[in-house]
Design an enzyme around this catalytic site. Structure first.
Site, short mmCIF file in Angstrom:
data_model
loop_
_atom_site.label_atom_id
_atom_site.label_comp_id
_atom_site.label_asym_id
_atom_site.label_seq_id
_atom_site.Cartn_x
_atom_site.Cartn_y
_atom_site.Cartn_z
CG HIS A 159 -1.98 1.09 1.02
ND1 HIS A 159 -3.09 0.86 1.83
CD2 HIS A 159 -1.99 2.34 0.60
CE1 HIS A 159 -3.95 1.90 1.55
NE2 HIS A 159 -3.27 3.11 1.06
CG ASP A 197 -2.03 5.07 3.33
OD1 ASP A 197 -2.11 5.18 2.27
OD2 ASP A 197 -3.01 5.61 4.00
O1 DOR Z 1 -3.79 9.89 4.20
C1 DOR Z 1 -4.12 9.49 3.23
N1 DOR Z 1 -3.37 9.94 2.21
N2 DOR Z 1 -4.98 8.70 3.00
C2 DOR Z 1 -5.46 8.20 1.68
O2 DOR Z 1 -6.67 7.47 1.83
C3 DOR Z 1 -4.93 8.94 0.34
C4 DOR Z 1 -3.56 9.43 0.67
C5 DOR Z 1 -3.19 10.17 -0.31
O3 DOR Z 1 -3.08 9.77 -1.44
O4 DOR Z 1 -2.44 11.20 -0.14
ZN ZN Z 2 -3.89 4.81 0.70
#
Ligand code: DOR
Ligand code: ZN
Length: 442
Positions: A63, A312
């Site tokens: 991710h 993430d």
């Molecule tokens: O914090 C986040 N940033 N959550 C997300 O779901 C998208 C991501 C982003 O693409 O910056």
């Molecule tokens: Zn994400």
């Protein structure tokens, strides 16, 4: 012609076989050619001898957000891959919330080619589930599968409409690819700025209600029971969300989930800096939750409900993050801090040790997304990470390979570091402590 070499005197940890022993690892022509305990066979040249290192399958982060196309000022495939290998990752999976979104074969083929040109680590792509990630019209799922995407997600946004989500799952069931959803009903989460709780109230901000996540996971699991689709909840952050997944697994549903190190180490109270101001580098979606949610996420990893650690990795420029807490975009980078931060959060908790962490960062994500890494079995690609588990170091955002610096962990003192990253037998990252005596040609 290829090379043949041996990594020896290492603690070899391979969760795919249960191996955890001092031993050696032989690499030939990009493939694992041998593995064993004790001393290495003498005929093969050793390239790495550094007692105390762990050798394990290359880390996998399923991710990440590399910003091509459209967000190259935040990250490119080149800088994202450089950050990945510096963090010990040999495979990453990119989310499709680019501009335009990865919702069609042509756009996906372009980024795939770009990743091949960068030639640092393996890069897989996750396609959008709906056109433009708008939650209305399905993408061409079979064509995107044939193009090689590993999963489907509208990450950044939930698929709010029940019928659309059911249709997506039915199509994914037919092609045996997982849905990888961002779970959030925006009307419920109120598109909040930070977790709804006392800290948020004291700052007078709009609260990001955890029920937005919980209700969507609950809704989705009913659809999973109906459709039989494989389902992997992105970045779970709430106690009830973890529990829904726990119960779904108990009921035999094909459900899994993942957590980010920041949701294991930080809570909503940490958003406020020494001057009482909220710090945009602590702003992400889902947000830092309550202490109880953090405890529940840790418990979820310890009892096996949460099988993957992911970053993430969401790069944003310093200027964007300086727009103030309300105006700043959501997201933090994580590839260069993930291993040490996850180790800090988990190792030593009720006997959780390096083999457990490595399973969550290699073998489990490989199995869930059907990736080729995650194992050191003979004949597999030689994707290997060498970790110095005792290495103490200080996180310095200004030294990141990533183009962006948005981390809440700048200045943290941490222990454990990837010191060498090997992709298909080729060392693509060596930290300054590593001495590599080139392998012999065969
Ligand atoms: O914090 C986040 N940033 N959550 C997300 O779901 C998208 C991501 C982003 O693409 O910056
Ligand atoms: Zn994400």
């Amino acid at each position: 012609m290829g090379t043949e070499y041996c990594i020896d005197a290492a603690r070899i940890i391979d969760p795919s076989t249960g191996m955890d022993e001092l031993g050696w690892l032989q690499v030939k022509n990009g493939i694992i050619a041998g593995i064993g305990r004790g001393s290495r066979p003498e005929c093969i040249k050793s390239v790495m001898t550094k007692p105390g290192l762990i050798a394990c399958p290359g880390l996998i982060d399923v991710h990440v957000h590399f910003r091509e196309p459209g967000g190259e000022h935040k990250e490119t495939l080149q800088t994202g891959c450089a950050a990945a290998v510096a963090g010990g990752f040999t495979t990453v999976c990119c989310m499709p919330n680019t501009t335009p979104a990865l919702d069609n074969v042509e756009t996906v083929r372009n980024v795939m080619q770009r990743a091949v040109d960068v030639d640092l680590c393996r890069v897989k792509f996750i396609a959008a589930a709906t056109v433009g990630r708008l939650g209305r019209e399905l993408v061409d799922i079979p064509a995107l599968k044939d193009a090689g995407v590993v999963a489907f997600s509208d990450d950044g946004d939930g698929i709010e409409d029940d019928d659309v989500c059911r249709q997506v799952m039915e199509h994914l069931r037919a092609i045996d690819r997982p849905l990888f959803p961002h779970c959030e009903f925006k009307a419920v989460s109120k598109s909040g700025i930070m977790h709804a709780g006392p800290t948020c109230e004291s700052l007078g901000l709009v609260g990001y209600d955890p029920r937005g996540e919980e209700l969507m996971i609950e809704r989705d699991l009913k659809l999973v029971a109906e459709t039989g689709a494989r389902y992997h909840v992105a970045h779970v952050s709430t106690a009830r969300g973890v529990d829904f997944v726990r119960r779904a697994k108990r009921d035999g549903l094909p459900a899994s989930t993942e957590v980010c190190p920041h949701h294991l180490l930080l809570c909503d109270e940490d958003v406020v800096d020494a001057n009482g101001k909220p710090d945009p580098n602590f702003k992400m979606s889902p947000p830092l939750r309550s202490r109880d949610d953090v405890k529940a996420c840790i418990e979820g990893v310890l009892d096996g409900t949460i099988e993957c650690i992911v970053t993430d990795h969401a790069p944003h420029t310093t200027e964007e993050k300086q727009a103030g807490f309300v105006g700043a975009p959501m997201g933090i980078v994580g590839l260069e801090t993930s291993l040490a931060c996850a180790a800090k959060a988990l190792i030593g908790q009720r006997g959780f040790d390096w083999p457990d962490l490595i399973r969550c960062m290699t073998t489990n994500p490989a199995r869930i997304l059907g990736l080729e890494g995650g194992s050191l079995k003979v004949g597999r690609p030689a994707d290997i990470t060498l970790i110095d588990p005792a290495r103490e170091w200080t996180i310095r955002a200004d030294r990141f390979q990533s183009k962006s610096r948005n981390t809440p962990f700048d200045g943290w003192r941490v222990t454990g570091k990837a010191v060498a990253t090997i992709v298909a037998g080729r060392p693509v990252y060596l930290d300054e402590s590593c001495q590599w005596n080139s392998g012999q040609s065969v």
